[in-house]
Every structure is written in structure tokens, then in C-alpha cells.
Design a protein around this motif. Structure first.
Motif, short mmCIF file in Angstrom:
data_model
loop_
_atom_site.label_atom_id
_atom_site.label_comp_id
_atom_site.label_asym_id
_atom_site.label_seq_id
_atom_site.Cartn_x
_atom_site.Cartn_y
_atom_site.Cartn_z
N GLY A 68 0.82 -1.20 0.00
CA GLY A 68 0.00 0.00 0.00
C GLY A 68 0.85 1.25 0.00
N LYS A 69 0.26 2.37 -0.38
CA LYS A 69 1.00 3.64 -0.47
C LYS A 69 1.64 4.03 0.85
CE LYS A 69 -1.79 5.47 -4.26
NZ LYS A 69 -2.74 6.54 -4.70
N ASP A 70 0.98 3.70 1.97
CA ASP A 70 1.50 4.06 3.29
C ASP A 70 2.07 2.87 4.06
OD1 ASP A 70 0.73 6.79 3.04
OD2 ASP A 70 -1.35 6.21 3.47
N ARG A 71 2.24 1.73 3.37
CA ARG A 71 2.78 0.52 3.98
C ARG A 71 1.98 0.05 5.20
NH1 ARG A 71 5.51 0.86 -0.03
NH2 ARG A 71 7.67 0.14 -0.31
N ASP A 72 0.68 0.31 5.18
CA ASP A 72 -0.16 -0.06 6.31
C ASP A 72 -1.24 -1.07 5.92
OD1 ASP A 72 -1.69 1.63 4.77
OD2 ASP A 72 -2.37 2.90 6.43
N VAL A 73 -0.99 -1.79 4.83
CA VAL A 73 -1.88 -2.87 4.41
C VAL A 73 -1.09 -4.17 4.42
CG1 VAL A 73 -3.30 -3.81 2.55
CG2 VAL A 73 -3.29 -1.34 2.98
N LEU A 74 -1.53 -5.13 5.21
CA LEU A 74 -0.87 -6.43 5.24
C LEU A 74 -1.42 -7.27 4.09
CD1 LEU A 74 1.23 -7.96 7.00
CD2 LEU A 74 -0.71 -9.08 8.10
N PHE A 75 -0.55 -7.64 3.17
CA PHE A 75 -0.93 -8.45 2.02
C PHE A 75 -0.55 -9.89 2.33
CE2 PHE A 75 -0.35 -10.54 -2.03
CZ PHE A 75 -1.42 -10.07 -2.79
N ILE A 76 -1.50 -10.80 2.18
CA ILE A 76 -1.34 -12.18 2.66
C ILE A 76 -1.53 -13.17 1.52
CG2 ILE A 76 -2.22 -13.91 4.27
CD1 ILE A 76 -3.38 -11.48 5.89
N THR A 77 -0.56 -14.07 1.37
CA THR A 77 -0.72 -15.18 0.42
C THR A 77 -1.11 -16.41 1.23
OG1 THR A 77 1.67 -15.65 0.55
CG2 THR A 77 0.92 -14.25 -1.24
N ALA A 78 -2.27 -16.99 0.88
CA ALA A 78 -2.82 -18.09 1.67
C ALA A 78 -3.41 -19.14 0.74
CB ALA A 78 -3.88 -17.58 2.64
N SER A 79 -2.61 -20.16 0.45
CA SER A 79 -3.06 -21.28 -0.39
C SER A 79 -3.50 -20.78 -1.76
CB SER A 79 -4.16 -22.07 0.33
OG SER A 79 -3.68 -22.55 1.57
N THR A 80 -4.76 -20.99 -2.13
CA THR A 80 -5.21 -20.60 -3.47
C THR A 80 -5.66 -19.14 -3.54
OG1 THR A 80 -7.48 -21.29 -2.99
CG2 THR A 80 -5.99 -22.95 -3.92
N ALA A 81 -5.53 -18.41 -2.44
CA ALA A 81 -6.11 -17.07 -2.36
C ALA A 81 -5.09 -16.03 -1.88
CB ALA A 81 -7.30 -17.09 -1.41
N VAL A 82 -5.46 -14.76 -2.06
CA VAL A 82 -4.71 -13.65 -1.46
C VAL A 82 -5.70 -12.74 -0.74
CG1 VAL A 82 -2.76 -13.70 -3.06
CG2 VAL A 82 -4.79 -12.35 -3.65
N TYR A 83 -5.24 -12.17 0.38
CA TYR A 83 -6.06 -11.32 1.25
C TYR A 83 -5.30 -10.06 1.61
CZ TYR A 83 -9.05 -15.42 2.28
OH TYR A 83 -9.89 -16.50 2.19
N THR A 84 -6.03 -9.08 2.12
CA THR A 84 -5.43 -7.90 2.72
C THR A 84 -6.08 -7.64 4.08
OG1 THR A 84 -6.96 -6.36 1.63
CG2 THR A 84 -4.84 -6.80 0.53
N VAL A 85 -5.31 -7.01 4.96
CA VAL A 85 -5.83 -6.57 6.26
C VAL A 85 -5.33 -5.15 6.50
CG1 VAL A 85 -5.86 -6.94 8.76
CG2 VAL A 85 -5.82 -8.91 7.22
N LYS A 86 -6.23 -4.26 6.84
CA LYS A 86 -5.85 -2.89 7.18
C LYS A 86 -5.19 -2.88 8.56
CE LYS A 86 -5.81 1.63 6.71
NZ LYS A 86 -4.93 2.30 5.72
N MET A 87 -4.03 -2.23 8.67
CA MET A 87 -3.24 -2.30 9.88
C MET A 87 -3.16 -0.96 10.62
SD MET A 87 -2.43 -5.50 9.79
CE MET A 87 -1.12 -5.68 11.00
N ALA A 88 -2.85 -1.04 11.92
CA ALA A 88 -2.60 0.14 12.73
C ALA A 88 -1.12 0.45 12.81
CB ALA A 88 -3.17 -0.06 14.14
#
Length: 292
Positions: free
Chosen positions: A267-287
Motif C-alpha cells: 500500500g501507499k502508506d505501507r499499512d496494508v498487510l498483504f497475505i498469500t494463503a493457499s489458493t487465495a490472497v487477502y489484505t488486512v488494514k493495519m494500525a
């Protein structure tokens, strides 16, 4: 009170609902489930994230605007990735157990192909130190696309490739099966997850990539690992377990998949956790923000 509540949640296994690292009420958001097995997420300077779909021999890009696009086909069965200061992707090319440099235009260069004439087990994950040296893990996972059925190397080690060199040196061989690897931004310490012995260690980094003063950081191993700006370590496997700089677990980020292979901050502010999980990819907004 917040610390007491967090301690209680951790002791009772309810820490998923109380996290000092995720944004309030944040959960893992599915971006796509169209892959065979995702790995190796790495952010560029703008915060775009590149990741691999290893069985399909591809590298994908997830932009800061939320768009998915195929970056490279025929990617050497790349696993772990890291992006250097020039914007090149350094890849653990698993097809022939090499390290590749992939330019922004997709041009590929082999920068390491063996160790003293022997084929490596299978470079898995890597981290580039501030002065340009590359630390990488070399566990053995039998691949169905290999013709060989056993490794040429004795043991499973951590290696260091000095800047401008094509031959690595052994950095650590006191680990059963090294997997995830990441270093601190100041270049002083290196973390290595031993997935074979369910432990994570921390080393002091010396001159010419020498590792010393190994300590048991926490009694938990895993797959990929990453760090945030507070020095918290994220260990992937059954979701993501978060440990503070003292090695105490402070959070767990649940991911609704059988296995969470890796994660990075994008993310532009490096505050999004990008996750690789098996057949999928996810994101989590971080503090918190990442340090890649």
C-alpha cells in the motif's frame, strides 16, 4: 486495562478480537481465489505487491489501486521474492534451484546457480541486507516437476550471497529446516523461522554476512515472516501470529484458509498487510506500518 484484556485474550485463545496491530474491527478481506498456491509477496517502492503462483509458474502484481495483473509467465517456478533498491525482483527460482534477478521489464538474469558445483535444495525465501548482500533459506521440499528425488546438499542451511558474487557462503547450519527469513532495517539482526523444529531464532549479523549470537526468539516456527515498524515479528502458518521484540505473542490474525504461507506490508502508506494463503490472497488494514 487494555494490556490486561489483551493478556487475558491471549491466555484464553481469544486474541483474534483484540489486536494492537490491526486497525479497529479489521478483518482479512479476500482479494481473489484464482490461484494454485500463492507465495513470496514483496512490495516495491510505491507499495505495489508482487507475489508468486508457484505451481502455475507465474508472478503477479497487486497495485496500490487494488488491481491484479499478471507480471510474468515462465517465472522459474519462483517462490520467495524481494525487490532491490533498483526495482529489480530477486527471486528464489525453484525450477532449477537458482536465484534470479528480474528487471521491471521482465528480463531475467541468473545471479546464482549452485554451491561449489552442487545444486541447492531449493532456495525458498530471502532478504536483502542494507549493503546489498542476500540471505536466503534452502530447505528441501520435493517438487513434482523435478527429475531428482533427493538433494545433493548435506543438511538444510541459511546462505549468504555477497554483493556482486555468484557463489554463496554458508551463513547458518544450526537449523533443522529453515523457511521464512527477514532482517531488521538497520542490518543488525536476522530472524529465521525453523519450520522443521517449530522455533524461530534471531542472529546478530556481522561483517561479510557472518551470523553469531543465536538466540531462541520464540518457541514457534512457521512459513514466511515479516516485521513492522515497532519491531513486531509476524509468523505465517495457521493464520498469522504476531510477537513483540521480546518474543512474546501479542496478537493472532486469523485467515480463513488451510494454510497462510507468507505476508508483507504494502500500500501507499505501507499499512496494508498483504497475505498469500493457499489458493487465495487477502489484505488486512493495519494500525502499524511495515519496514520492507
Amino acid at each position: 486495562m487494555k494490556l490486561l484484556a489483551l493478556a487475558f485474550a491471549l491466555s484464553t485463545g481469544q486474541a483474534d478480537s483484540i489486536s494492537p496491530v490491526t486497525a479497529p474491527a479489521a478483518e482479512a478481506v479476500l482479494i481473489s481465489r484464482q490461484f494454485s498456491f500463492t507465495e513470496g509477496p514483496a512490495p516495491d517502492r510505491e507499495g505495489n505487491v508482487y507475489f508468486t503462483d508457484q505451481p502455475n509458474n507465474q508472478i503477479w502484481k497487486y497495485s496500490t489501486g487494488g488491481q491484479l495483473s499478471l507480471f510474468l509467465d515462465s517465472a522459474g517456478r519462483s517462490n520467495g521474492l524481494y525487490i532491490d533498491r533498483k526495482g529489480n525482483i530477486i527471486a528464489c527460482a525453484d525450477a532449477d534451484n537458482e536465484l534470479w534477478r528480474i528487471a521491471p521489464d521482465g528480463k531475467k538474469t541468473v545471479i546464482m546457480k549452485d554451491f561449489r558445483g552442487k545444486k541447492l535444495n531449493g532456495p525458498n525465501d530471502l532478504w536483502i541486507a542494507p549493503k546489498g548482500g542476500i540471505f536466503f533459506t534452502d530447505p528441501y521440499y520435493q517438487r513434482n516437476y523435478w527429475t531428482r528425488k533427493q538433494g545433493e546438499m548435506e543438511g538444510q542451511k541459511v546462505f549468504y550471497l555477497p554483493p556482486g558474487r555468484s557463489q554463496p557462503v554458508i551463513a547458518a547450519e544450526d537449523i533443522k529446516k529453515p523457511n521464512g527469513i527477514v532482517g531488521t532495517p538497520d542490518g543488525k539482526y536476522l530472524y529465521v523461522a525453523d519450520i522443521g523444529d517449530n522455533k524461530t531464532y534471531r542472529y546478530r549479523i556481522g561483517k561479510k554476512g557472518r551470523l553469531s549470537d543465536r538466540i531462541l526468539f520464540c518457541p514457534k516456527g512457521g512459513d514466511g515472516i515479516t516485521l513492522d515498524e515497532r519491531g513486531n515479528l509476524y509468523i505465517c502458518g495457521n493464520g498469522i501470529s504476531v510477537f513483540n521484540p521480546e518474543g512474546v505473542q501479542i496478537a493472532h490474525i486469523p485467515v480463513p484458509e488451510k494454510w497462510t504461507a507468507n505476508a508483507c506490508f504494502g500500500g501507499k502508506d505501507r499499512d496494508v498487510l498483504f497475505i498469500t494463503a493457499s489458493t487465495a490472497v487477502y489484505t488486512v488494514k493495519m494500525a502499524v506500518k511495515g519496514v520492507e
